[in-house]
Motif scaffolding. Structure first.
Motif, PDB file in Angstrom:
ATOM      1  N   TYR A 261       0.817  -1.217   0.000  1.00  0.00           N
ATOM      2  CA  TYR A 261       0.000   0.000   0.000  1.00  0.00           C
ATOM      3  C   TYR A 261       0.849   1.264   0.000  1.00  0.00           C
ATOM      4  O   TYR A 261       0.528   2.240  -0.694  1.00  0.00           O
ATOM      5  N   LEU A 262       1.917   1.262   0.751  1.00  0.00           N
ATOM      6  CA  LEU A 262       2.806   2.429   0.740  1.00  0.00           C
ATOM      7  C   LEU A 262       3.502   2.550  -0.611  1.00  0.00           C
ATOM      8  O   LEU A 262       3.680   3.653  -1.141  1.00  0.00           O
ATOM      9  N   HIS A 263       3.883   1.406  -1.161  1.00  0.00           N
ATOM     10  CA  HIS A 263       4.541   1.383  -2.469  1.00  0.00           C
ATOM     11  C   HIS A 263       3.636   1.985  -3.537  1.00  0.00           C
ATOM     12  O   HIS A 263       4.059   2.849  -4.319  1.00  0.00           O
ATOM     13  N   GLN A 264       2.376   1.555  -3.567  1.00  0.00           N
ATOM     14  CA  GLN A 264       1.468   2.039  -4.603  1.00  0.00           C
ATOM     15  C   GLN A 264       1.015   3.475  -4.342  1.00  0.00           C
ATOM     16  O   GLN A 264       0.734   4.216  -5.279  1.00  0.00           O
ATOM     17  N   THR A 265       0.960   3.868  -3.077  1.00  0.00           N
ATOM     18  CA  THR A 265       0.630   5.259  -2.754  1.00  0.00           C
ATOM     19  C   THR A 265       1.701   6.183  -3.321  1.00  0.00           C
ATOM     20  O   THR A 265       1.402   7.217  -3.930  1.00  0.00           O
ATOM     21  N   ALA A 266       2.957   5.801  -3.106  1.00  0.00           N
ATOM     22  CA  ALA A 266       4.067   6.619  -3.604  1.00  0.00           C
ATOM     23  C   ALA A 266       4.172   6.564  -5.127  1.00  0.00           C
ATOM     24  O   ALA A 266       4.304   7.598  -5.798  1.00  0.00           O
ATOM     25  N   ASP A 267       4.101   5.363  -5.668  1.00  0.00           N
ATOM     26  CA  ASP A 267       4.384   5.156  -7.088  1.00  0.00           C
ATOM     27  C   ASP A 267       3.223   5.562  -7.990  1.00  0.00           C
ATOM     28  O   ASP A 267       3.399   6.319  -8.947  1.00  0.00           O
ATOM     29  N   ARG A 268       2.014   5.082  -7.679  1.00  0.00           N
ATOM     30  CA  ARG A 268       0.895   5.274  -8.591  1.00  0.00           C
ATOM     31  C   ARG A 268       0.014   6.478  -8.248  1.00  0.00           C
ATOM     32  O   ARG A 268      -0.553   7.101  -9.157  1.00  0.00           O
ATOM     33  N   LEU A 269      -0.118   6.765  -6.952  1.00  0.00           N
ATOM     34  CA  LEU A 269      -0.981   7.871  -6.574  1.00  0.00           C
ATOM     35  C   LEU A 269      -0.241   9.205  -6.559  1.00  0.00           C
ATOM     36  O   LEU A 269      -0.718  10.204  -7.092  1.00  0.00           O
ATOM     37  N   LEU A 270       0.961   9.226  -5.961  1.00  0.00           N
ATOM     38  CA  LEU A 270       1.705  10.478  -5.822  1.00  0.00           C
ATOM     39  C   LEU A 270       2.789  10.666  -6.879  1.00  0.00           C
ATOM     40  O   LEU A 270       3.285  11.775  -7.074  1.00  0.00           O
ATOM     41  N   HIS A 271       3.189   9.570  -7.521  1.00  0.00           N
ATOM     42  CA  HIS A 271       4.231   9.630  -8.562  1.00  0.00           C
ATOM     43  C   HIS A 271       5.522  10.242  -8.027  1.00  0.00           C
ATOM     44  O   HIS A 271       6.136  11.108  -8.672  1.00  0.00           O
ATOM     45  N   ILE A 272       5.933   9.782  -6.853  1.00  0.00           N
ATOM     46  CA  ILE A 272       7.213  10.236  -6.309  1.00  0.00           C
ATOM     47  C   ILE A 272       8.222   9.100  -6.456  1.00  0.00           C
ATOM     48  O   ILE A 272       7.853   7.928  -6.414  1.00  0.00           O
ATOM     49  N   PRO A 273       9.496   9.421  -6.651  1.00  0.00           N
ATOM     50  CA  PRO A 273      10.505   8.372  -6.846  1.00  0.00           C
ATOM     51  C   PRO A 273      10.640   7.501  -5.598  1.00  0.00           C
ATOM     52  O   PRO A 273      10.681   8.010  -4.467  1.00  0.00           O
ATOM     53  N   LEU A 274      10.703   6.204  -5.801  1.00  0.00           N
ATOM     54  CA  LEU A 274      10.816   5.286  -4.677  1.00  0.00           C
ATOM     55  C   LEU A 274      12.197   5.349  -4.049  1.00  0.00           C
ATOM     56  O   LEU A 274      12.353   5.177  -2.839  1.00  0.00           O
ATOM     57  N   HIS A 275      13.195   5.558  -4.870  1.00  0.00           N
ATOM     58  CA  HIS A 275      14.568   5.637  -4.361  1.00  0.00           C
ATOM     59  C   HIS A 275      15.216   6.881  -4.944  1.00  0.00           C
ATOM     60  O   HIS A 275      15.487   6.964  -6.138  1.00  0.00           O
ATOM     61  N   SER A 276      15.439   7.857  -4.087  1.00  0.00           N
ATOM     62  CA  SER A 276      15.997   9.126  -4.533  1.00  0.00           C
ATOM     63  C   SER A 276      17.484   9.203  -4.219  1.00  0.00           C
ATOM     64  O   SER A 276      17.948   8.690  -3.196  1.00  0.00           O
ATOM     65  N   ASN A 277      18.230   9.847  -5.106  1.00  0.00           N
ATOM     66  CA  ASN A 277      19.661  10.065  -4.865  1.00  0.00           C
ATOM     67  C   ASN A 277      19.902  11.225  -3.903  1.00  0.00           C
ATOM     68  O   ASN A 277      21.013  11.418  -3.422  1.00  0.00           O
ATOM     69  N   ASN A 278      18.831  11.979  -3.643  1.00  0.00           N
ATOM     70  CA  ASN A 278      18.964  13.095  -2.709  1.00  0.00           C
ATOM     71  C   ASN A 278      19.152  12.588  -1.286  1.00  0.00           C
ATOM     72  O   ASN A 278      18.721  11.491  -0.939  1.00  0.00           O
ATOM     73  N   ARG A 279      19.780  13.391  -0.472  1.00  0.00           N
ATOM     74  CA  ARG A 279      19.993  13.006   0.924  1.00  0.00           C
ATOM     75  C   ARG A 279      18.669  12.947   1.688  1.00  0.00           C
ATOM     76  O   ARG A 279      18.524  12.207   2.635  1.00  0.00           O
ATOM     77  N   LYS A 280      17.721  13.747   1.276  1.00  0.00           N
ATOM     78  CA  LYS A 280      16.446  13.837   1.966  1.00  0.00           C
ATOM     79  C   LYS A 280      15.349  13.188   1.116  1.00  0.00           C
ATOM     80  O   LYS A 280      14.823  13.797   0.203  1.00  0.00           O
ATOM     81  N   PRO A 281      15.002  11.947   1.387  1.00  0.00           N
ATOM     82  CA  PRO A 281      13.965  11.278   0.602  1.00  0.00           C
ATOM     83  C   PRO A 281      12.584  11.829   0.938  1.00  0.00           C
ATOM     84  O   PRO A 281      12.390  12.465   1.977  1.00  0.00           O
ATOM     85  N   VAL A 282      11.649  11.598   0.063  1.00  0.00           N
ATOM     86  CA  VAL A 282      10.264  12.011   0.278  1.00  0.00           C
ATOM     87  C   VAL A 282       9.394  10.765   0.358  1.00  0.00           C
ATOM     88  O   VAL A 282       9.459   9.896  -0.524  1.00  0.00           O
ATOM     89  N   HIS A 283       8.618  10.662   1.434  1.00  0.00           N
ATOM     90  CA  HIS A 283       7.725   9.527   1.610  1.00  0.00           C
ATOM     91  C   HIS A 283       6.299  10.025   1.811  1.00  0.00           C
ATOM     92  O   HIS A 283       6.086  11.157   2.274  1.00  0.00           O
ATOM     93  N   PRO A 284       5.313   9.205   1.473  1.00  0.00           N
ATOM     94  CA  PRO A 284       3.916   9.594   1.736  1.00  0.00           C
ATOM     95  C   PRO A 284       3.677   9.752   3.239  1.00  0.00           C
ATOM     96  O   PRO A 284       4.296   9.071   4.056  1.00  0.00           O
ATOM     97  N   THR A 285       2.758  10.646   3.600  1.00  0.00           N
ATOM     98  CA  THR A 285       2.354  10.763   4.997  1.00  0.00           C
ATOM     99  C   THR A 285       1.466   9.579   5.363  1.00  0.00           C
ATOM    100  O   THR A 285       0.907   8.902   4.488  1.00  0.00           O
ATOM    101  N   THR A 286       1.325   9.352   6.650  1.00  0.00           N
ATOM    102  CA  THR A 286       0.416   8.300   7.104  1.00  0.00           C
ATOM    103  C   THR A 286      -1.008   8.606   6.658  1.00  0.00           C
ATOM    104  O   THR A 286      -1.799   7.702   6.384  1.00  0.00           O
ATOM    105  N   GLY A 287      -1.339   9.902   6.558  1.00  0.00           N
ATOM    106  CA  GLY A 287      -2.687  10.294   6.166  1.00  0.00           C
ATOM    107  C   GLY A 287      -3.042   9.900   4.751  1.00  0.00           C
ATOM    108  O   GLY A 287      -4.080   9.275   4.504  1.00  0.00           O
ATOM    109  N   ILE A 288      -2.189  10.249   3.774  1.00  0.00           N
ATOM    110  CA  ILE A 288      -2.485   9.905   2.385  1.00  0.00           C
ATOM    111  C   ILE A 288      -2.414   8.389   2.192  1.00  0.00           C
ATOM    112  O   ILE A 288      -3.146   7.810   1.389  1.00  0.00           O
ATOM    113  N   LEU A 289      -1.548   7.719   2.964  1.00  0.00           N
ATOM    114  CA  LEU A 289      -1.494   6.255   2.928  1.00  0.00           C
ATOM    115  C   LEU A 289      -2.823   5.674   3.404  1.00  0.00           C
ATOM    116  O   LEU A 289      -3.356   4.744   2.782  1.00  0.00           O
ATOM    117  N   ALA A 290      -3.380   6.218   4.487  1.00  0.00           N
ATOM    118  CA  ALA A 290      -4.651   5.727   5.021  1.00  0.00           C
ATOM    119  C   ALA A 290      -5.782   5.918   4.018  1.00  0.00           C
ATOM    120  O   ALA A 290      -6.671   5.067   3.893  1.00  0.00           O
TER     121      ALA A 290
END
Length: 359
Positions: A261-290
């Motif tokens: 669910y977190l994988h698909q929230t990030a990948d398909r719903l938010l379209h954010i990179p799963l693995h970023s080269n940046n030092r500060k990654p971006v992850h979905p909040t618990t709210g949008i995951l819920a």
């Protein structure tokens, strides 16, 4: 020779019946029968119209209603409109059978998969999850659900009673209920959390049957949970905030959310990179995951308490409880504006309905 008429006596002195009267009586009887049939038909039509109007009224309630119509076909069409190119899934939690029937459960590491943590999870799950979701919810033909966010926007809305009417009420992290029932309700079916957002005594803010659903972001989260399940010493190293070193909750109510669910929230719903080269990654909040979990599991999805105030006022409170402000989100691992845009798209598609006005 005179003709026989109604005035003429028949043999034996009896009068013959008036043929016109005979025909008139038969016509009257027929008219009565037709009238009775017409009346019955009219009542049937009126009943049908009443039922149709009742159904139409029920399917066109305002967004402030606690329920909306649902059904398998309607829900499937709603899911298809999301155009996520993935199947709707109602299997929420990791189970023992997952580890025995699949050679490769996941090719992703945490937080988007369990690769490298299979044995650790197997030890945890073997101790918990006797019943995954209560039968009174799992067997419903139509599940109405509400995700209650922690946002300041829910304050002074008096939505508590409407929230509690839903079959499933999903809450987030350490959001309190006691003292806030007027706005947020008192019922909690599932609470999504991670160690840093856990409280040492979940019984204080949850119902006895509330499912405590861990969202594992890193391996330390699973070690924390294992220590709780096996009554081992909890190590706080590796957390950005100290998790509870003691947990008084009911172990049988613990669940582990499938990282799918977190994988698909990030990948398909938010379209954010799963693995970023940046030092500060971006992850979905618990709210949008819920919300994404609810879209999969529920037939009707309402949300409340979502949305952050304008970032122009750095001192504006962001939660209906506590004193955290916009300024405190400066180093957040979340892109809240991006998530707000995603919620707007879901709302426009009719996939979710806000229970209160929002901007």
């Amino acid at each position: 020779m005179s003709c026989l008429n109604s005035e003429q006596p028949a043999e034996g002195g009896e009068m013959l019946p008036d043929l016109a009267m005979v025909y008139s009586d038969e016509d009257s009887l027929e008219h009565v029968k037709m009238f009775q049939m017409s009346t019955k038909t009219l009542w049937l039509w009126l009943l049908l119209v009443f039922l149709l109007l009742t159904y139409y009224k029920g399917t066109n309630k305002s967004s402030n209603s606690s329920m909306l119509p649902c059904g398998g076909l309607l829900t499937q069409h709603k899911w298809e409109r999301l155009n996520l190119n993935i199947s709707r899934q109602t299997h929420l939690f990791l189970e023992m059978k997952d580890f025995f029937w699949h050679k490769h459960l996941s090719n992703q590491t945490l937080p988007y998969g369990i690769k490298g943590n299979e044995l650790l999870l197997l030890k945890i799950i073997s101790k918990v999850q006797i019943n995954y979701v209560p039968d009174n919810i799992e067997n419903l033909r139509c599940r109405t659900c509400v995700v209650v966010g922690n946002g300041f926007s829910i304050k002074n809305t008096s939505l508590g009673s409407a929230i509690d009417k839903h079959h499933v009420v999903i809450r987030l992290n350490d959001s309190p209920v006691r003292g806030y029932e007027e706005d947020v309700g008192g019922k909690t079916t599932m609470r999504l959390f991670y160690p840093e957002s856990a409280t040492y005594n979940p019984n204080l803010q949850n119902n006895p049957d509330t499912l405590m659903v861990l969202v594992p972001f890193k391996q330390e989260d699973l070690h924390w949970l294992k220590a709780i399940v096996y009554k081992e010493k909890i190590v706080s190293k590796g957390f950005w905030k100290h998790p509870p070193l003691k947990w008084l909750g009911d172990i049988s109510k613990i669940r582990v959310l499938d990282p799918h669910y977190l994988h698909q929230t990030a990948d398909r719903l938010l379209h954010i990179p799963l693995h970023s080269n940046n030092r500060k990654p971006v992850h979905p909040t618990t709210g949008i995951l819920a919300v994404f979990v609810a879209l999969n599991y529920c037939d009707v999805v309402h949300i409340a308490g979502f949305g952050y105030p304008s970032s122009k006022n750095q001192n504006h409170r962001i939660h209906y409880f506590g004193y955290d402000t916009i300024k405190s989100m400066k180093n957040s691992y979340h892109d809240v504006q991006h998530e707000a845009d995603a919620l707007k798209r879901l709302e426009d598609l009719g996939a979710i309905v806000f229970l209160h006005p929002h901007t």
